[in-house]
Design an enzyme around this catalytic site. Structure first.
Site, PDB file in Angstrom:
ATOM      1  N   GLY A 127       0.792  -1.249  -0.207  1.00 37.42           N
ATOM      2  CA  GLY A 127       0.003   0.031  -0.098  1.00 37.42           C
ATOM      3  C   GLY A 127       0.773   1.326  -0.061  1.00 37.42           C
ATOM      4  O   GLY A 127       1.771   1.219  -0.775  1.00 37.42           O
ATOM      5  N   SER A 128       0.165   2.251   0.823  1.00 34.11           N
ATOM      6  CA  SER A 128       0.799   3.739   0.846  1.00 34.11           C
ATOM      7  C   SER A 128       2.284   3.566   1.358  1.00 34.11           C
ATOM      8  O   SER A 128       2.701   4.983   1.038  1.00 34.11           O
ATOM      9  CB  SER A 128      -0.190   4.631   1.504  1.00 34.11           C
ATOM     10  OG  SER A 128      -1.508   4.522   0.915  1.00 34.11           O
ATOM     11  N   THR A 129       2.767   2.689   1.739  1.00 33.06           N
ATOM     12  CA  THR A 129       4.215   2.654   2.222  1.00 33.06           C
ATOM     13  C   THR A 129       5.097   3.030   0.752  1.00 33.06           C
ATOM     14  O   THR A 129       6.443   3.302   1.208  1.00 33.06           O
ATOM     15  CB  THR A 129       4.608   1.447   2.985  1.00 33.06           C
ATOM     16  OG1 THR A 129       4.387   0.447   2.152  1.00 33.06           O
ATOM     17  CG2 THR A 129       3.967   1.342   4.466  1.00 33.06           C
ATOM     18  N   PHE A 130       4.457   2.929  -0.248  1.00 36.95           N
ATOM     19  CA  PHE A 130       5.462   3.120  -1.464  1.00 36.95           C
ATOM     20  C   PHE A 130       5.590   4.538  -1.755  1.00 36.95           C
ATOM     21  O   PHE A 130       6.367   4.727  -2.866  1.00 36.95           O
ATOM     22  CB  PHE A 130       5.009   1.966  -2.460  1.00 36.95           C
ATOM     23  CG  PHE A 130       5.534   0.789  -2.723  1.00 36.95           C
ATOM     24  CD1 PHE A 130       6.124   0.255  -3.871  1.00 36.95           C
ATOM     25  CD2 PHE A 130       5.766   0.050  -1.642  1.00 36.95           C
ATOM     26  CE1 PHE A 130       6.811  -0.865  -4.314  1.00 36.95           C
ATOM     27  CE2 PHE A 130       6.356  -1.268  -1.862  1.00 36.95           C
ATOM     28  CZ  PHE A 130       6.821  -1.714  -3.228  1.00 36.95           C
TER      29      PHE A 130
END
Length: 597
Positions: free
Chosen positions: A312-315
């Site tokens: 998810g948004s950790t990228f």
């Protein structure tokens, strides 16, 4: 040889001429012959005694010399000489970075039977079933009486079990010497150590071989007789590892998750201080591999190094890092976030409506999928692929764990513009939490790629492995600190430790396509202290459900982030990190002291 006659003619004639008795001459000759024979036999006997004495002297001299050599030599354990390659039972110990014992050997015994010498097979079968509940008395009795000459009963037994078997007084039950692998900390660091079992074995010895984890990767080194006294030293800290596992277990229960994982890594070196995956197992009683069902549901499954997830948004910080480094954007650049964003027949939405525009920094702070997608389109697919490849997202993590070496990220078969956009916010690519920890170490240490390692070693920063500039890395670090202060990860704030990081909530893919709406992987990837990062911490929960005021929430800001905060509070003091004064928390205080309200 000419024999001398008993009656020499010359002497006989001379004796008759002198009037003597010729028989006396014969008697003299007989006496002379007998004396000569006695002398010859005596000489022969003396020669034999002399030779025998020499043999004894040489024998005792040889024995004395051998004893002298043995007394001067270094004592070693005698080993039986085998015609083939001998079974090597000795195995080196494993310790943590501080020398605490993680794996060692204990002397135990095996149990076998020679049915032909048994007195009462039926009684022995019943008694053995009482000592070992997993054995069946009827099956044992049948095997004892079917004519076989040898039967293994137990490959390894405890001293208490050995005594109970010995007390049976059955001569057909025999013991063989064994060395067994012992993990004194039980389940702590189970997925790091892996476990060991018996390989080749005989009545008088058994080979202990690694089956998973570092036990398997370093099996040859641990079984090397020349290094049996040299323990394998790992980079993990058993106290930190234990604390992280306790926090994860509590968080897993509190968030009603089916699994949890955590990684603590040194930002500059990639040395892993702790790596945990729950549920876990006791390597002293390692369970069998699952024969059916989802392998990820087994406690043997290493979620941190083996599990491939869309994170998810950790990228998003990786997407922004590339854009900053190539000069496409600055932290204050305005990005169109008006939604929903349509691309062909596909639609990209944000969790909330963030308005028509956000700065690049606020795209990270507020976690805008639309903003990340538009930044990724500015970069292009080729630049995105090259960057992800440079930071190791296309290959297994080269850490010393067999599970990691076999785990290649799941990449899209066709890298379209839509794929580029979804990967910018962590969908469409599946990597392990170890991949993510290494990527965040690159941001934390100023832009250099690190190689994660579980074995203690001296690692110097290598400028040749630079991926982004120090300036770009510092800008992203500042953004991630703001995520904790005023963004989606406020629950991760730990005063005194300047936590910086990013939350990520990703729907879990279904086996036959599509995504589940009520099952997620929630992740918080972080580092601390933000101004001078020393450690990277990644916490992920599998299918968490937190209930707040009667409402079920699954997002990482309310599940993984608070668990990470508890972990930092526990482990930072153990590692000697003293809490400092965060500039952000001091500002209001200084303002008040200056006389302003």
């Amino acid at each position: 040889m000419i024999r001398r006659p008993l009656r020499p003619l010359a002497r006989i004639l001379s004796a008759r001429a002198q009037g003597k008795d010729p028989d006396l001459i014969e008697a003299e000759e007989r006496a002379a012959r007998l004396a000569a024979r006695h002398r010859a036999e005596r000489q022969k006997a003396e020669t034999r005694l002399l030779l025998l004495g020499l043999v004894f002297v040489l024998g005792f001299t040889t024995v004395a010399g051998r004893m002298a050599l043995l007394s001067a030599a270094v004592p070693v354990e005698p080993r039986a000489a085998l015609a083939s390659d001998p079974i090597r039972a000795q195995r080196a110990e494993i310790v943590d970075r501080n020398g605490a014992l993680l794996a060692t050997n204990i002397v135990t015994a095996s149990l076998y039977a020679q049915p032909a010498t048994m007195i009462d097979p039926k009684r022995a079968a019943v008694e053995l079933a009482g000592i070992f509940p997993d054995l069946d008395a009827g099956t044992l009795e049948a095997r004892f009486t079917d004519g076989r000459k040898f039967l293994w009963i137990k490959r390894s037994i405890s001293p208490e079990q050995r005594q109970r078997v010995h007390d049976l007084g059955e001569p057909g039950l025999l013991f063989g010497p064994r060395e067994a692998r012992l993990y004194p900390n039980g389940a702590v660091a189970a997925h790091v150590l892996g476990g060991a079992s018996y390989g080749r074995e005989g009545v008088h010895a058994a080979e202990v071989v690694g089956t998973a984890g570092v036990e398997r990767v370093f099996d040859a080194r641990l079984r090397d007789p020349e290094r049996s006294e040299d323990p394998l030293r790992l980079s993990i800290d058993i106290e930190v590892q234990s604390a992280l596992e306790e926090v994860l277990a509590a968080g897993m229960a509190e968030m009603n998750a089916k699994g949890a994982m955590g990684i603590l890594m040194e930002a500059d070196t990639g040395q892993i201080r702790a790596l945990a995956s729950l549920p876990d197992f006791d390597p002293n009683l390692r369970p069998p591999l699952p024969s059916r069902g989802d392998p990820a549901d087994s406690p043997l499954f290493n979620r941190a190094a083996q599990g491939r997830y869309e994170l998810g948004s950790t990228f998003k910080p990786l997407t922004v890092a590339l854009a900053l480094d190539t000069g496409l954007v600055a932290p204050t650049t305005l990005i169109d976030t008006k939604g929903p964003m349509r691309w062909g027949r596909f639609t990209i939405r944000d969790f909330h409506n963030y308005g028509p525009q956000l700065t690049v920094e606020d795209v990270i702070v507020k976690s805008s999928n639309i903003g990340a997608a538009r930044i990724a389109i500015l970069q292009g697919s080729k630049a995105q692929q090259d960057f992800l490849k440079r930071i190791g997202m296309f290959e297994p993590v080269p850490v010393e764990l067999t599970e990691a070496a076999r785990t290649t990220p799941l990449l899209p078969t066709r890298w379209s513009d839509l794929t580029t956009m979804t990967i910018s916010y962590g969908h469409g690519i599946a990597v392990t939490p170890l991949h993510l920890a290494a990527a965040y170490a690159m941001i934390a240490n100023g832009g250099r790629r690190v190689t994660p390692s579980i074995v203690l070693q001296d690692v110097a920063p290598d400028e040749s492995r630079r991926v982004i500039s120090e300036r770009s890395a510092a800008q992203v670090r500042s953004m991630l600190r703001q995520v904790v202060l005023r963004g989606t990860a406020r629950q991760a704030d730990v005063p005194g430790y300047e936590v910086a990081g990013k939350t990520g909530t990703a729907d879990k893919p279904l086996p036959h396509g599509g995504y589940a709406r009520d099952r997620v992987i929630s992740t918080f990837a972080s580092f601390f202290p933000a101004t001078h990062p020393e450690f990277v911490l990644v916490i992920a929960l599998d299918e968490p459900v937190n209930v707040i005021n009667g409402t079920k929430v699954r997002t990482a800001g309310w599940t993984a982030a608070p668990v990470a905060a508890k972990a930092i509070r526990r482990i930072a003091p153990i590692m000697g990190l003293r809490p400092g004064a965060d500039p952000e928390h001091l500002a209001p205080v200084l303002y008040t002291l200056a006389g302003n309200e």
